[in-house]
Motif scaffolding. Structure first.
Motif, PDB file in Angstrom:
ATOM      1  N   ILE A  54       0.839  -1.202   0.000  1.00  0.00           N
ATOM      2  CA  ILE A  54       0.000   0.000   0.000  1.00  0.00           C
ATOM      3  C   ILE A  54       0.875   1.252   0.000  1.00  0.00           C
ATOM      4  CG2 ILE A  54      -1.643   1.354   1.368  1.00  0.00           C
ATOM      5  CD1 ILE A  54      -2.928  -0.981  -0.016  1.00  0.00           C
ATOM      6  N   ALA A  55       2.003   1.172   0.701  1.00  0.00           N
ATOM      7  CA  ALA A  55       2.933   2.310   0.753  1.00  0.00           C
ATOM      8  C   ALA A  55       3.483   2.619  -0.635  1.00  0.00           C
ATOM      9  CB  ALA A  55       4.073   2.019   1.728  1.00  0.00           C
ATOM     10  N   LYS A  82       0.798   4.455  -2.557  1.00  0.00           N
ATOM     11  CA  LYS A  82       0.706   5.832  -2.076  1.00  0.00           C
ATOM     12  C   LYS A  82       1.857   6.676  -2.608  1.00  0.00           C
ATOM     13  CE  LYS A  82       0.536   8.625   2.131  1.00  0.00           C
ATOM     14  NZ  LYS A  82       0.625   8.633   3.614  1.00  0.00           N
ATOM     15  N   ARG A  90       1.360   7.384  -6.309  1.00  0.00           N
ATOM     16  CA  ARG A  90       0.276   8.358  -6.504  1.00  0.00           C
ATOM     17  C   ARG A  90       0.752   9.776  -6.205  1.00  0.00           C
ATOM     18  NH1 ARG A  90      -4.994   7.659  -3.526  1.00  0.00           N
ATOM     19  NH2 ARG A  90      -5.638   9.195  -5.079  1.00  0.00           N
ATOM     20  N   GLU A  91       1.535   9.916  -5.144  1.00  0.00           N
ATOM     21  CA  GLU A  91       2.051  11.240  -4.780  1.00  0.00           C
ATOM     22  C   GLU A  91       3.042  11.754  -5.815  1.00  0.00           C
ATOM     23  OE1 GLU A  91       3.617  10.744  -0.869  1.00  0.00           O
ATOM     24  OE2 GLU A  91       1.637  10.869   0.107  1.00  0.00           O
ATOM     25  N   MET A 145      -6.085   6.011  -7.540  1.00  0.00           N
ATOM     26  CA  MET A 145      -5.771   4.785  -6.797  1.00  0.00           C
ATOM     27  C   MET A 145      -5.880   3.541  -7.672  1.00  0.00           C
ATOM     28  SD  MET A 145      -5.072   3.104  -3.966  1.00  0.00           S
ATOM     29  CE  MET A 145      -5.416   4.093  -2.492  1.00  0.00           C
TER      30      MET A 145
END
Length: 275
Positions: free
Chosen positions: A6-7, A10, A13-14, A20
């Protein structure tokens, strides 16, 4: 099972600003390889850019960059006002302006070819458009040279970035009057600095039009030359900055205001988003 967490989703995405679902699918397809996932997302975005090619871009912003002896004015356009005020779009505009100013670009072509962090401005815009999800166009670029400058950026809406940008190059010491003239330009929208700068073909066409109008109005033939010249002079007051009535005092011309202030306007540029 794909080798990512998940990290990782994230972080990607950043980095790219992607959704997502798209980010997760790209990492799955790349088996957790971040660099490959970036390529997948950018390729998907590039295909989206192609689909958006025919869309109109009537929103955007104007940004200026001042340097030694020059100011570069840039208009970056997008499809919606929602994107125009988006931080990613504003950051992109800043990067484009920095790159264009670094090479003193005086055309869209020169600005698009300018280096911008290991790629060209054209590639930068394409990549960011893929992430943002709208058609983005570098519409206009102009670099104004001179001794001193006033830059005026005007917001037509308090919720949006500047949509009108003016650069005035001048000689002299009265910065306040130069700024006031820049504000006048934002409102009056002159096309040329002085009447001498208006192309002869444009003047001849205007003279032809007002001559025909005057004849159709039944003006005496003997009076036509004087009437036509009066109307041509009115045309110069519309298109030439120094001929225009000053917005803050229409009893004075811009030329007179500049003279009274001891300054000489040597050049200017004005961009309005979508105009």
């Amino acid at each position: 099972m794909a080798n990512f967490t998940i990290a990782d989703i994230k972080a990607l995405r950043e980095q790219l600003g992607t959704g997502m679902v798209d980010t997760k699918k790209a990492l799955e397809e790349a088996d957790g390889d971040r660099e490959k996932a970036v390529e997948i997302l950018r390729l998907k975005g590039a295909k989206g850019n192609a689909k958006r090619a025919d869309r109109s871009t009537s929103e955007g912003l104007v940004v200026a960059r001042e340097g030694e002896g020059k100011v570069t004015l840039v208009e970056l356009a997008c499809e919606t006002d929602f994107v125009a005020k988006n931080d990613k779009f504003i950051t992109l505009a800043d990067k484009v302006a920095d790159a264009a100013a670094a090479v003193a670009a005086d055309s869209v072509e020169a600005a698009l070819a300018a280096p911008a962090g290991g790629q060209t401005v054209e590639q930068l815009i394409s990549d960011e458009a893929a992430v943002i999800g709208e058609k983005i166009v570098l519409r206009r670029v102009r670099t104004v040279s001179g001794d001193a400058f006033e830059v005026y950026l005007h917001k037509t809406s308090k919720d949006l970035p500047p949509q009108i940008g003016v650069v005035v190059a001048y000689t002299g010491d009265d910065a306040a009057t130069a700024r006031s003239i820049a504000q006048h330009i934002s409102f009056a929208n002159p096309s040329y600095l002085a009447r001498e700068d208006v192309p002869e073909a444009e003047v001849a066409k205007e003279r032809e039009i007002v001559t025909e109008i005057s004849r159709n109005e039944g003006k005496p033939e003997a009076a036509l030359p004087k009437i036509v010249e009066g109307r041509v002079n009115a045309f110069f007051k519309q298109v030439a900055l120094l001929e225009q009535d000053y917005a803050k005092d229409n009893k004075l011309s811009v030329a007179q205001v500049a003279k009274d202030a001891g300054i000489t306007v040597t050049d200017f540029a004005r961009f309005k988003v979508g105009a």
